[in-house]
Design an enzyme around this catalytic site. Sequence first.
Site, PDB file in Angstrom:
ATOM      1  CB  SER A   1      46.853 -19.567  74.020  1.00  0.00           C
ATOM      2  OG  SER A   1      47.430 -20.619  73.273  1.00  0.00           O
TER       3      SER A   1
ATOM      4  CG  ASP B   1      43.304 -20.351  66.802  1.00  0.00           C
ATOM      5  OD1 ASP B   1      44.423 -20.760  66.441  1.00  0.00           O
ATOM      6  OD2 ASP B   1      43.042 -19.986  67.963  1.00  0.00           O
TER       7      ASP B   1
ATOM      8  CG  HIS C   1      46.398 -18.831  68.606  1.00  0.00           C
ATOM      9  ND1 HIS C   1      45.438 -19.613  69.225  1.00  0.00           N
ATOM     10  CD2 HIS C   1      47.432 -18.738  69.488  1.00  0.00           C
ATOM     11  CE1 HIS C   1      45.876 -19.979  70.412  1.00  0.00           C
ATOM     12  NE2 HIS C   1      47.072 -19.448  70.604  1.00  0.00           N
TER      13      HIS C   1
END
Length: 229
Positions: free
Chosen positions: A120, A176, A208
């Site tokens: 991320s 995601d 995610h």
Amino acid sequence: MSKLGALHLTKHTGPKHTATVIYFHGSGSNGEDMREWVRLMVKNFSFPHIKVMFPTAPLQPYTPAGGQLSHVWFDRADISIDAPEKLESISSIEKEVRNLIKQENEDGIPSERIIVGGFSMGGALSFHTGYRWDRNLAGVFIFSSFLNDNSVVYKDLKGIGGAKIPPLLQVHGDIDDLVPAKWGQVTYERLKDIGVNGEFHILERLGHSLNRRGMNIIKEWIEKHLPEI
């Protein structure tokens, strides 16, 4: 004095340390959580010759969290591919990342034997690290991340001509809902058009999050680009 929080390590399992991986966590996490999360996915995410470093981001106000303090590598106007980058905030972490790499260099590990990667926001930091701050690195891996449309990374890469560029590995979940896979794919294609060589993997039924398949892809890629010497 470093602005970074605690640094956690997975030491090399063999007699000699000849390479290093620096793994950056996502927003609101820390190095210890990242190390444990990786261990849950791949119990043997260790190498005979590679030290894995899990640094912790500084505690600072984070705009997408309403300005609350959070362990983040830099601030963002919004979690959106359309948002402008906060370049001053990104620049403030550059010295810390360079120091991590410099310390490894001084301990006998050249940049050509170092890979950076992250999940991320840690992936976004890895793009800046490998394609702006130290292009001598052995590679960059990205899990569920992207670059903003107007990213300075694209602009900097366009100006380097035929210089060396680290190879790229990107993996992304197809469901995601925080960082859509399309953002990751757009980032990959734009970097590829500029001259970055790499590979992109879509992971089915993954949101995610890390998963075992993605981490095994990363582990095999690391072993390929940082072989024992």
